[in-house]
Scaffold this active site. Sequence first.
Site, PDB file in Angstrom:
ATOM      1  N   THR A 183      38.383  37.356  45.448  1.00 19.65           N
ATOM      2  CA  THR A 183      38.300  38.690  46.043  1.00 19.65           C
ATOM      3  C   THR A 183      39.649  39.104  46.625  1.00 19.65           C
ATOM      4  O   THR A 183      40.118  40.217  46.392  1.00 19.65           O
ATOM      5  CB  THR A 183      37.205  38.711  47.133  1.00 19.65           C
ATOM      6  OG1 THR A 183      35.946  38.488  46.493  1.00 19.65           O
ATOM      7  CG2 THR A 183      37.182  40.036  47.854  1.00 19.65           C
TER       8      THR A 183
ATOM      9  N   HIS B 177      37.057  27.631  43.658  1.00 23.46           N
ATOM     10  CA  HIS B 177      35.699  27.076  43.685  1.00 23.46           C
ATOM     11  C   HIS B 177      34.945  27.323  42.381  1.00 23.46           C
ATOM     12  O   HIS B 177      33.836  26.832  42.208  1.00 23.46           O
ATOM     13  CB  HIS B 177      34.921  27.593  44.898  1.00 23.46           C
ATOM     14  CG  HIS B 177      34.432  28.996  44.788  1.00 23.46           C
ATOM     15  ND1 HIS B 177      33.144  29.300  44.402  1.00 23.46           N
ATOM     16  CD2 HIS B 177      35.052  30.171  44.991  1.00 23.46           C
ATOM     17  CE1 HIS B 177      33.001  30.613  44.401  1.00 23.46           C
ATOM     18  NE2 HIS B 177      34.147  31.161  44.753  1.00 23.46           N
TER      19      HIS B 177
ATOM     20  N   GLN C 261      36.499  33.784  36.081  1.00 26.76           N
ATOM     21  CA  GLN C 261      35.474  33.062  35.312  1.00 26.76           C
ATOM     22  C   GLN C 261      36.059  32.294  34.134  1.00 26.76           C
ATOM     23  O   GLN C 261      35.400  31.435  33.568  1.00 26.76           O
ATOM     24  CB  GLN C 261      34.406  34.045  34.798  1.00 26.76           C
ATOM     25  CG  GLN C 261      33.504  34.590  35.883  1.00 26.76           C
ATOM     26  CD  GLN C 261      32.618  33.522  36.513  1.00 26.76           C
ATOM     27  OE1 GLN C 261      32.455  32.426  35.980  1.00 26.76           O
ATOM     28  NE2 GLN C 261      32.065  33.836  37.663  1.00 26.76           N
TER      29      GLN C 261
ATOM     30  N   CYS D 192      27.185  37.596  43.547  1.00 32.32           N
ATOM     31  CA  CYS D 192      27.848  38.515  44.468  1.00 32.32           C
ATOM     32  C   CYS D 192      27.075  39.806  44.640  1.00 32.32           C
ATOM     33  O   CYS D 192      27.285  40.544  45.587  1.00 32.32           O
ATOM     34  CB  CYS D 192      29.240  38.848  43.973  1.00 32.32           C
ATOM     35  SG  CYS D 192      30.251  37.390  43.851  1.00 32.32           S
TER      36      CYS D 192
ATOM     37  N   SER E  58      40.352  31.555  41.121  1.00 30.58           N
ATOM     38  CA  SER E  58      39.666  31.126  42.329  1.00 30.58           C
ATOM     39  C   SER E  58      39.229  29.674  42.197  1.00 30.58           C
ATOM     40  O   SER E  58      38.583  29.293  41.223  1.00 30.58           O
ATOM     41  CB  SER E  58      38.449  32.025  42.563  1.00 30.58           C
ATOM     42  OG  SER E  58      37.714  31.543  43.656  1.00 30.58           O
TER      43      SER E  58
END
Lengths: 379, 399
Positions: A70, A200, A178, A322, A198
């Site tokens: 984000t 995680h 992704q 999300c 990202s």
Amino acid sequence: MIYFDNSATTKPHPDVLISYTEAAQTYFANPSSLHRLGGSAEQLLTACRKQAAQLLHVGENEILFTSGGTEGNNLAIKGTALQKKRIGNHIITTTVEHPSVLETCAELENQGFKVTYVDVDKYGYVTAEKIKAAITDQTILVSVMHVNNELGTIQPIKTIGQMLTEFPHITFHVDHVQGAGKVALDIKKSNIHLCTLSAHKFHGMKGSGILYKAADTRIVAQLSGGGQEQALRSGTENVPGITAMVKALRLAIEELRVHPAKLFELRERLWAGLSKMDDVVLHSPPAGAPHIVNFSVPGLKPEVLVHALGEKDIYVSTKSACSSKNSDASAVLLACGVPDTQAESAIRVSFSYDNTQQEVDYFLQILDKTLTHLKKVMR
Amino acid sequence: MQYDHILIRYGEMALKGKNRKHFTKQLEYNVKDQIRPYPKAKIERTRDRMYIHLHGEKPEPIVEACRNIFGIHSFSLAIRTENEELAIKQAALQLLLDNTAGTSFKISCRRTNKKFPIDSQEMNQRIGAYVLQNSEGYPVDVRKPGVDIMVEIRERATYVTGQKIKGPGGLPAGSSGKTLLMLSGGIDSPVAGYLAMKRGVEIEAIHFHSPPYTNERAKQKVIDLAQTLSKFGAKVKIHVVPFTDLQVKVHQEIPFGYSMTVMRRMMMRISERIAEKHGIMSLTSGESLGQVASQTMESMFAINEVTNYPILRPLITMDKSDIIDIAKQIDTYEISTRPYDDCCTVFVPEAPKTKPRREKVHLYEGTIDFSAEFERAIEGTEIITALPNEDNSPFADLL
């Protein structure tokens, strides 16, 4: 437990946790501190940056450490918009982006920027031609995700990037959250200027991410302060989180290299099984990313299915985590022209390397039983 | 289908007559050093070419290494395929798409295996047509192609070789002897080292460390610089001289205007001693005429007096902006501009003499005995080796 919600988040790799703990215990000092402890934390940070750069085949000065997807998307999009507001006020993105892109664009619209949301086909694909057709002399930014988080659609990033070489004043941002570690992306050859990752999503820890920023691309910082990360992202560096992320990225990329077919095989098995079930409608593109399969059971509320599977210790998602708190239809599926009844009942299965064929078989078996049972009850 | 080997072409050194073997051997040694982390890759050296046989190693890191090895004029990746029309076509396409972004091309086919049913003319056309159908932005140009894809159909297999990637040229590091580079941590000295290496000189580095006035990070900076330089040749040894005592004494005993000159003379003397001890025949410095007080003609006259070793000064007539351009290009600029003091920036007098005079230097130096501190500095010198590939990183386990 069968964890098939890896696009929401992944379980941290055990070795990654070891690195995290060690870095947090030994290299806890502030990398900006002058003393030796600070120096060693700074060295570790430098080593992390170097390894991240090598893994992504980019320069060390092109890696900005952030707090995740984000933040990366916000920084890329707002940072570019502010940097280039004197050149133009037009942004192009697609209708199927992650909320951190769409909401950021909406916020910029409130500030006077114009945004074109290019539409997609029934599988969620956008084309370079459609993007090109949307370009005006005011266009400053094109933002397209690499792998769609709900469908697994792999966008033609390289083609779009090469098309954009004709428009050198346009910045090209790719949300690679992704795709990282699952679907290869050549940042340089795809002419990407900004690229979000990202941790995680590839078995790192939450709270860490990377924004790749090409050396000659300029953006305006969104966080002001001590001038860390080339003064583009102030704040004391999260050294243990970054260490864990870089290790996780290496492990994921190595896994992809050693077992390139593994996720495809899982997906194929699941796909074959689901195709045999009469009540199931598949939404993912046949040639989509190897780790995401999206399907609906029309007429069945997806929450019911998620909870029914949850009772068997099987974890899947309804659309993206999300946005799954509002229980209306998936915006991504609606954008693809999927009818409301199906878009309301979408289920997403997402794999990672630690999933197995046995798990897929067991899942199919339980799904079949559950559907039979639920149908009896609901009718 | 996978990359099979990398074909390396020599540049200038192919012209060096009887010495050629000396040069190519050195190049082979240097290439070997760079590809050490990829143990399956093997080198084959012939008169005018060298091959790196990949044996399954990934080509990308080796390609990156080859871009930096002096003595390589150009190189190309090659794919090995079955003697099968479709496989050959796919290989040609892959080479083009993987390694270029839109350029004109031509196909040059050679068929030494006459059992292969299609002749080379026909193959040229068929492969060209296949590439055209399956790519965008790659026109055919047989006269002045951006890329000449070479296809060799041999007895057992076909080799498809892609576009030439430029190497850095020059001579293989080590083929012109060894020098001791005075590496401060600034922008200039690594560039000087790089230019010396480009002419085939192997380098060792000497660095003057003055803890606690200079810190660990300053030392790390020098190690990182040496490691960056090692990518252009072979490993670089750094002689780290503990300079504090000598420097403090100079600072205390020598009149302010001359302390810098005397300090430089001390560095030069120590460098000569270290060079002598390790069989090194020259010193290299990053001096550029007039840049700072120690680099005026008068200063060099006063400082150079203490050694008769040849001193290479590759930057002597260059402008700062040109030096910075090279530093950026060889990735040392970012390291050099990390903001830590080095031994040249501590104890700097407000107004060092830009025109020191030899007689005065003799006068000041003559009254004080520096020998104890001097010998201690030499004895305490520590050797650190910087390798081109950082298997020596202390964080290997963590990452």
